[in-house]
Design a protein around this motif. Structure first.
Motif, PDB file in Angstrom:
ATOM      1  N   CYS A  54     -31.098  21.844  64.129  1.00  0.00           N
ATOM      2  CA  CYS A  54     -31.912  20.937  64.947  1.00  0.00           C
ATOM      3  C   CYS A  54     -33.002  21.716  65.668  1.00  0.00           C
ATOM      4  O   CYS A  54     -32.752  22.801  66.208  1.00  0.00           O
ATOM      5  N   ALA A  55     -34.194  21.132  65.672  1.00  0.00           N
ATOM      6  CA  ALA A  55     -35.348  21.751  66.337  1.00  0.00           C
ATOM      7  C   ALA A  55     -35.208  21.632  67.848  1.00  0.00           C
ATOM      8  O   ALA A  55     -34.606  20.681  68.358  1.00  0.00           O
ATOM      9  N   LEU A  56     -35.781  22.593  68.554  1.00  0.00           N
ATOM     10  CA  LEU A  56     -35.840  22.555  70.014  1.00  0.00           C
ATOM     11  C   LEU A  56     -37.188  21.966  70.411  1.00  0.00           C
ATOM     12  O   LEU A  56     -38.233  22.559  70.107  1.00  0.00           O
ATOM     13  N   ASP A  57     -37.180  20.821  71.088  1.00  0.00           N
ATOM     14  CA  ASP A  57     -38.420  20.142  71.458  1.00  0.00           C
ATOM     15  C   ASP A  57     -39.307  21.009  72.345  1.00  0.00           C
ATOM     16  O   ASP A  57     -40.522  20.973  72.233  1.00  0.00           O
ATOM     17  N   PHE A  58     -38.715  21.797  73.226  1.00  0.00           N
ATOM     18  CA  PHE A  58     -39.478  22.595  74.184  1.00  0.00           C
ATOM     19  C   PHE A  58     -39.896  23.963  73.618  1.00  0.00           C
ATOM     20  O   PHE A  58     -40.638  24.697  74.267  1.00  0.00           O
ATOM     21  N   PRO A  60     -41.322  25.035  70.072  1.00  0.00           N
ATOM     22  CA  PRO A  60     -41.742  24.752  68.697  1.00  0.00           C
ATOM     23  C   PRO A  60     -41.407  25.887  67.732  1.00  0.00           C
ATOM     24  O   PRO A  60     -41.571  27.069  68.049  1.00  0.00           O
ATOM     25  N   THR A  63     -34.964  26.706  66.047  1.00  0.00           N
ATOM     26  CA  THR A  63     -33.868  25.802  65.704  1.00  0.00           C
ATOM     27  C   THR A  63     -32.529  26.435  66.075  1.00  0.00           C
ATOM     28  O   THR A  63     -32.415  27.660  66.210  1.00  0.00           O
ATOM     29  N   CYS A  66     -26.871  21.979  65.870  1.00  0.00           N
ATOM     30  CA  CYS A  66     -27.251  20.796  66.645  1.00  0.00           C
ATOM     31  C   CYS A  66     -26.551  20.664  67.997  1.00  0.00           C
ATOM     32  O   CYS A  66     -27.177  20.234  68.970  1.00  0.00           O
ATOM     33  N   GLU A  70     -28.606  20.591  71.486  1.00  0.00           N
ATOM     34  CA  GLU A  70     -28.456  19.496  72.452  1.00  0.00           C
ATOM     35  C   GLU A  70     -28.159  20.029  73.855  1.00  0.00           C
ATOM     36  O   GLU A  70     -28.759  19.600  74.838  1.00  0.00           O
ATOM     37  N   GLU A  73     -31.290  21.919  75.196  1.00  0.00           N
ATOM     38  CA  GLU A  73     -32.338  20.981  75.625  1.00  0.00           C
ATOM     39  C   GLU A  73     -32.053  20.486  77.046  1.00  0.00           C
ATOM     40  O   GLU A  73     -32.962  20.419  77.879  1.00  0.00           O
TER      41      GLU A  73
END
Length: 160
Positions: A54-58, A60, A63, A66, A70, A73
């Motif tokens: 899963c990518a880390l939104d903060f 770019p 990963t 997951c 979570e 994040e």
């Protein structure tokens, strides 16, 4: 820092954090860890395909497994509320080939390829002001990281 493992130390210019395997507070959901724990079990260290992470939104381009993503994040959102800027991640999931390259470049610092917690998507390296080992940000992460299952391993702490 690592997720699932209780430990931390400062090496070089980054702080290493790990995700813990057990919940250290009510904020870390056992259900989250259990939901994703088997998600990468069929892969070898450093050979997890991008679609299983899963990518880390903060952060770019970074990963993690997951459950680790979570929890990170949530920790990163609290960090940003506290300090007014995003947590800087310099490394997260590390493919096997990158583990080999890093071991050749930093033999004293990098894990043996195929054994890295980064290769399971359960470790990050943190940059910015954190690596000093004495900054307010470092102290805050050492205090609050375990609430989200993240901690700085003893070997990675100043004087570790």
């Amino acid at each position: 820092m690592t997720c699932g493992t209780r430990s931390a130390v400062v090496r070089g210019r980054a702080v290493h954090l790990l995700l813990g395997e057990r919940a250290h507070s009510s904020r870390l959901s056992n259900a989250v860890v259990e939901r994703y724990a088997g998600s990468t079990a069929q892969y070898q260290n450093g050979r997890i395909p991008p679609e299983a992470l899963c990518a880390l939104d903060f952060a770019p381009g970074k990963t993690l497994r997951c459950d680790a993503a979570e929890q990170l994040e949530a920790l990163a959102a609290e960090f940003e509320k506290e300090f007014g800027y995003a947590l800087k991640i310099t490394d997260a999931y590390r493919p096997y080939d990158e583990q080999v390259r890093l071991k050749a470049v930093k033999p004293y610092l990098a894990a043996v390829p195929g054994t890295s917690q980064h290769g399971w998507g359960l470790a990050i390296d943190v940059g910015g002001n954190v690596p000093s080992g004495t900054s307010l940000e470092y102290v805050w992460l050492r205090t609050h990281g375990p609430d989200y299952g993240w901690d700085n391993p003893a070997w990675a702490r100043p004087n570790g």
